[in-house]
Design an enzyme around this catalytic site. Structure first.
Site, PDB file in Angstrom:
ATOM      1  N   GLU A 265      -3.060  -4.634  -2.991  1.00 24.23           N
ATOM      2  CA  GLU A 265      -3.561  -5.518  -4.053  1.00 24.23           C
ATOM      3  C   GLU A 265      -3.565  -4.796  -5.392  1.00 24.23           C
ATOM      4  O   GLU A 265      -3.195  -5.354  -6.430  1.00 24.23           O
ATOM      5  CB  GLU A 265      -4.987  -5.983  -3.730  1.00 24.23           C
TER       6      GLU A 265
ATOM      7  N   ASN B 169       0.843  -1.199   0.000  1.00 28.33           N
ATOM      8  CA  ASN B 169       0.000   0.000   0.000  1.00 28.33           C
ATOM      9  C   ASN B 169       0.880   1.252   0.000  1.00 28.33           C
ATOM     10  O   ASN B 169       1.957   1.272   0.603  1.00 28.33           O
ATOM     11  CB  ASN B 169      -1.037   0.005   1.140  1.00 28.33           C
TER      12      ASN B 169
ATOM     13  N   TYR C 252      -5.518  11.859   2.035  1.00 24.13           N
ATOM     14  CA  TYR C 252      -5.802  10.468   2.416  1.00 24.13           C
ATOM     15  C   TYR C 252      -6.522   9.601   1.381  1.00 24.13           C
ATOM     16  O   TYR C 252      -6.131   8.457   1.159  1.00 24.13           O
ATOM     17  CB  TYR C 252      -6.598  10.422   3.726  1.00 24.13           C
TER      18      TYR C 252
ATOM     19  N   GLU D 254       0.324   5.251   0.651  1.00 18.23           N
ATOM     20  CA  GLU D 254      -0.631   6.258   1.115  1.00 18.23           C
ATOM     21  C   GLU D 254      -0.210   7.654   0.663  1.00 18.23           C
ATOM     22  O   GLU D 254       0.838   7.842   0.035  1.00 18.23           O
ATOM     23  CB  GLU D 254      -0.767   6.158   2.638  1.00 18.23           C
ATOM     24  N   ASN D 255      -1.049   8.620   0.981  1.00 12.57           N
ATOM     25  CA  ASN D 255      -0.822   9.997   0.535  1.00 12.57           C
ATOM     26  C   ASN D 255      -1.361  10.947   1.585  1.00 12.57           C
ATOM     27  O   ASN D 255      -2.348  10.636   2.265  1.00 12.57           O
ATOM     28  CB  ASN D 255      -1.558  10.209  -0.807  1.00 12.57           C
ATOM     29  N   ALA D 256      -0.733  12.110   1.706  1.00 15.93           N
ATOM     30  CA  ALA D 256      -1.200  13.120   2.653  1.00 15.93           C
ATOM     31  C   ALA D 256      -2.645  13.521   2.362  1.00 15.93           C
ATOM     32  O   ALA D 256      -3.388  13.897   3.279  1.00 15.93           O
ATOM     33  CB  ALA D 256      -0.292  14.342   2.607  1.00 15.93           C
TER      34      ALA D 256
ATOM     35  N   CYS E 211      -4.081   0.651  -2.395  1.00 18.77           N
ATOM     36  CA  CYS E 211      -3.966  -0.599  -1.642  1.00 18.77           C
ATOM     37  C   CYS E 211      -2.872  -1.486  -2.246  1.00 18.77           C
ATOM     38  O   CYS E 211      -2.525  -1.367  -3.431  1.00 18.77           O
ATOM     39  CB  CYS E 211      -5.281  -1.367  -1.670  1.00 18.77           C
TER      40      CYS E 211
ATOM     41  N   CYS F 212     -10.787  -3.418  -3.964  1.00 21.95           N
ATOM     42  CA  CYS F 212      -9.785  -4.409  -4.384  1.00 21.95           C
ATOM     43  C   CYS F 212     -10.452  -5.708  -4.821  1.00 21.95           C
ATOM     44  O   CYS F 212      -9.948  -6.388  -5.723  1.00 21.95           O
ATOM     45  CB  CYS F 212      -8.788  -4.670  -3.268  1.00 21.95           C
TER      46      CYS F 212
ATOM     47  N   CYS G   4     -10.315  -4.900   0.553  1.00 23.46           N
ATOM     48  CA  CYS G   4     -11.444  -3.971   0.614  1.00 23.46           C
ATOM     49  C   CYS G   4     -12.358  -4.204  -0.589  1.00 23.46           C
ATOM     50  O   CYS G   4     -12.013  -4.932  -1.534  1.00 23.46           O
ATOM     51  CB  CYS G   4     -10.943  -2.530   0.650  1.00 23.46           C
TER      52      CYS G   4
END
Ligand code: THU
Length: 142
Positions: free
Chosen positions: A57, A44, A50, A46-48, A55, A91, A88
């Site tokens: 997958e 995964n 959000y 992520e990013n600031a 993910c 995914c 999720c």
């Protein structure tokens, strides 16, 4: 060469080690055994901002597409704890695209690599929507 489950588990755990999960502190790794016999992994990212995070997958699928893989034969997901890290909803749909309507095995492992749950992508997303639901052209993808 047959890819063993423990190889896939190791690839998923190695990918989890590369996760960029500074906001959730929930690193995840995924490893796909593809139809070409190769393993494609992802973590995964992520990013600031959000909601823009990816993910594990989805990134494993992106790597498969960039390689020689066209279909998912098996996917292992490695979560960071003892709890189940099931894919999720988004995914599940992405896996379905490449595992087909019949699906492929999905194995969930915990922090230590122990198998917690074995299911299939078809069981995770029943009555799924896929390429063949779009038009007769989609049948080529099935
Ligand atoms: N996450 C995945 O990468 N895969 C899953 O199967 C479940 C959740 C990520 C998304 C987010 O970066 C973090 O885990 C917490 O939700």
């Amino acid at each position: 060469m047959t890819v063993e489950l423990n190889e896939l588990i190791k690839a998923a755990m190695d990918a989890r080690g590369k996760a960029y999960a500074r906001y959730s502190n929930h690193p995840v790794g995924a490893a796909i055994l593809a139809d070409d016999g190769n393993i494609y992994a992802g973590c995964n990212v992520e990013n600031a901002a959000y909601p823009l995070g990816f993910c594990a997958e989805a990134n494993a699928i992106g790597n498969m597409v960039m390689g020689q893989g066209k279909a998912i034969r098996h996917i292992v997901i490695a979560g960071p704890g003892e709890h189940l890290c099931t894919p999720c909803g988004g995914c599940r749909q992405q896996i379905r695209e490449f595992a087909g309507k019949a699906g492929a095995p999905v194995t969930i492992v915990d922090r230590t690599g122990a198998v917690l749950f074995e299911t299939t992508s078809a069981d995770l997303l029943p009555h799924s929507f896929g390429p063949e639901n779009l038009s007769s052209e989609g049948k080529d993808h099935e």
